[in-house]
Every structure is written in C-alpha cells, then in structure tokens.
Design an enzyme around this catalytic site. Sequence first.
Site, PDB file in Angstrom:
ATOM      1  N   HIS A   1       1.037  14.452   4.505  1.00  0.00           N
ATOM      2  CA  HIS A   1       1.097  14.132   2.921  1.00  0.00           C
ATOM      3  C   HIS A   1      -0.151  14.735   2.012  1.00  0.00           C
ATOM      4  O   HIS A   1      -1.081  15.071   2.738  1.00  0.00           O
ATOM      5  CB  HIS A   1       1.054  12.634   3.062  1.00  0.00           C
ATOM      6  CG  HIS A   1      -0.154  11.953   3.198  1.00  0.00           C
ATOM      7  ND1 HIS A   1      -0.664  11.933   4.747  1.00  0.00           N
ATOM      8  CD2 HIS A   1      -1.035  10.838   2.808  1.00  0.00           C
ATOM      9  CE1 HIS A   1      -1.815  11.282   4.774  1.00  0.00           C
ATOM     10  NE2 HIS A   1      -1.897  10.358   3.523  1.00  0.00           N
TER      11      HIS A   1
ATOM     12  N   HIS B   1      -7.678   0.090   1.629  1.00  0.00           N
ATOM     13  CA  HIS B   1      -6.228  -0.052   2.211  1.00  0.00           C
ATOM     14  C   HIS B   1      -6.000   0.573   3.651  1.00  0.00           C
ATOM     15  O   HIS B   1      -4.937   0.004   4.302  1.00  0.00           O
ATOM     16  CB  HIS B   1      -5.223   0.496   1.118  1.00  0.00           C
ATOM     17  CG  HIS B   1      -5.082   1.789   1.048  1.00  0.00           C
ATOM     18  ND1 HIS B   1      -6.169   2.442   0.017  1.00  0.00           N
ATOM     19  CD2 HIS B   1      -4.432   2.818   1.584  1.00  0.00           C
ATOM     20  CE1 HIS B   1      -5.645   3.793   0.138  1.00  0.00           C
ATOM     21  NE2 HIS B   1      -4.714   4.023   1.131  1.00  0.00           N
TER      22      HIS B   1
HETATM   23  O1  LIG Z   1      -5.790   7.431  -3.808  1.00  0.00           O
HETATM   24  C1  LIG Z   1      -5.747   6.864  -2.441  1.00  0.00           C
HETATM   25  O2  LIG Z   1      -6.820   5.974  -2.593  1.00  0.00           O
HETATM   26  C2  LIG Z   1      -5.000   7.129  -1.504  1.00  0.00           C
HETATM   27  C3  LIG Z   1      -3.767   7.356  -1.812  1.00  0.00           C
HETATM   28  C4  LIG Z   1      -2.673   7.536  -0.680  1.00  0.00           C
HETATM   29  C5  LIG Z   1      -1.299   7.700  -1.221  1.00  0.00           C
HETATM   30  C6  LIG Z   1      -0.211   7.948  -0.111  1.00  0.00           C
HETATM   31  C7  LIG Z   1      -0.657   7.882   1.153  1.00  0.00           C
HETATM   32  C8  LIG Z   1      -1.881   7.613   1.771  1.00  0.00           C
HETATM   33  O3  LIG Z   1      -2.210   7.744   3.009  1.00  0.00           O
HETATM   34  C9  LIG Z   1      -2.768   7.481   0.644  1.00  0.00           C
HETATM   35  O4  LIG Z   1      -4.096   7.192   1.198  1.00  0.00           O
HETATM   36 FE   LIG Z   2      -4.349   7.311   3.223  1.00  0.00          FE
END
Ligand SMILES: O=C(O)/C=C/c1cccc(O)c1O
Ligand SMILES: [Fe+2]
Length: 312
Positions: A179, A115
């Site tokens: 984060h 993603h």
């Molecule tokens: O668990 C994952 O693959 C990624 C989680 C996540 C959650 C919140 C912000 C992000 O940049 C993430 O990649």
């Molecule tokens: Fe991420």
Amino acid sequence: MRAATLGLSHSPLIGKNDPATEVLAAVDAAVDAARGWVKKFDPELVVLFAPDHYNGFFYKEMPPFCLATGATAVGDFGSASGPLSVDNEAAVELARGVLDRGIDLTVSARMVVDHGFVQPLEVIFGGIDRIPVVPVFVNGVATPLCPISRIRALGAAIGEVAATMDRRVLFVGSGGLSHDPPVPVLEGAPPRVADALIEGHPPTAEQRAKGEERVVAAGRAYAAGDSSMIPINPAWDNEFLDHLEKNELAALDSWTVEWMGAQGGGSGHEVRTWIAAFAALAATGDYEVNSRFYHAIPEWIAGFAVATASPR
Ligand SMILES: O=C(O)/C=C/c1cccc(O)c1O
Ligand SMILES: [Fe+2]
C-alpha cells in the site's frame, strides 16, 4: 509458555470509505474468525508489533524499533485515545532479555502510539485497556530502514524471551501488505513539512482533521483509479504470505528496502510488523498457519490480510 501469532492489516479508512458490501462481509467474516481464535487461545499477554505514522516517532530520533514500558494513544482517525494497559513488568523483562541477546533495542517509558497499535486492540479485544500488552514500534515508513534480517532477529529474540515466561503469549503484527498512502516523506519535503517530520509538533484539531480528510480523499481517488500512488500488488502480497505459511522467513532477508518499496509501495514496509510477529513464534518452535485471508482493498488503501498461526 504457549504462543500464537496473529497478523492483521489496519487502515484508518475502515468505516470511512468502505468497499462493496460483499468485500466488507468477507473481511468481517475473517476478522470474526480471528477474534474467535484469539478468544479460544485466551492470551495472558499480547506483544503487539505496529508502525507509527508520524504521531509518536519523528526524525529527531527515529529508531528502527522500540519497545514500550508505557504507552498512550493519540486518538487519530477517530481511534481511541489514552493509556494502553501496558504490562510494565513483562515489558522490562522482554527488554532486558532482548538486549542480553545482542539486539540494540531502544526503550520508551512514554511511547505515543496511533491507529497502527490501537486498531488491532479495538478490533480484537474491544479496547486499548482490556489486555496486558507490550507495544513494540517497528519503523515501516521513515527511511532509511534497517535490513529485514534485523527485524527477524528482533522478533526471534522477543520470542526466545517470551518462551521463558509462564504465560500464554499472543504475538500480533499490525500492518497493511502492499500500500502507498499519502504519508509524507522527509527527502525533498518543503521546510515546513520537514520541520514537522523532524520535530513532531502536535497538530491542532483543525490541522489533524484536514490531514485525515486528505487521506480519505486519497482513498476515494485510489479506488476510482485516479491516483499516482503505487497500486496494490496482490502477487507480491501473496508471495509474502506464502513465505510466512511455509515458514520461509529467512528468505525474506534478501528483500531489499528499495525493491520492497517498488513492489509494495511506501508503506509496504509495514509487513515488517508481520515478520517480527512470525519470527517471534518461529523462535518458540515449528509453526503452522491456521487461517489466511487476503483481499486488495483500494478504498482502504490496503493489501488487506488476516492470518493466524500456532505451534505445529
Ligand atoms: O495517514 C496516515 O496516518 C495513515 C494512513 C494509512 C492509510 C491506509 C493504510 C494504512 O496502513 C495507513 O496507515
Ligand atoms: Fe499504516
């Protein structure tokens, strides 16, 4: 050649655990404006700097960064799966030029992406096969991590090579600012987890769904203030954006891996993608930031930012 840079945070929790309506509306407006800005720039090539979350890169071989001459998306968290429209010729040209400039770039002819790469392509261009792209993985989670100066050097080398191309090139950095989502850590991991982080066994659909539910639950707990994860740090995030806005990228070289992790959380290192994208633009000449949006969004586990920049 004309160049521009877009920094855009991603989160797999978008649409799954959304913040209050007014926050969502503010994000939508910022993203809409960025989309319009990109459309006006009309890029002919996108160089996309993004991290991976143990879907494509594992400790068996974990490069600090890697350029793809071909790439396929796994389709995690409901994001698109399948081949990306990688511009193979441009990718090879960029790789050669970066290596010629003394950067020890690794190359993948079959990169697996998640993603982190897919979300900006979907959000800005409407899909993963709509625009010629050169994906560049930048490690933002798997320690040990290289110094920021190397990420800047990578970005600068890519910018210099792109400047020799007769195309409009958009550099994109995909990453949250501060984060701390529950991404697994190798150090101290139980043997089964460690083995998965090293070898990268593809999860079954059931295992993937379970892992994704765990992240959604973590977002809910984070937003409810019921979490041991490092809080989002708006002061640090805005200091970072200030440096980008003032073209003070060299100042970021003094940011150590340990300090960044303490200030920005385990995934705060995703700002490396932004540094690479802004360093690429800076290598083509002086730039100015045209727009800047920031909001701390615990529901998405993200210091969430959108910024655009173009030559001054
Ligand atoms: O668990 C994952 O693959 C990624 C989680 C996540 C959650 C919140 C912000 C992000 O940049 C993430 O990649
Ligand atoms: Fe991420």
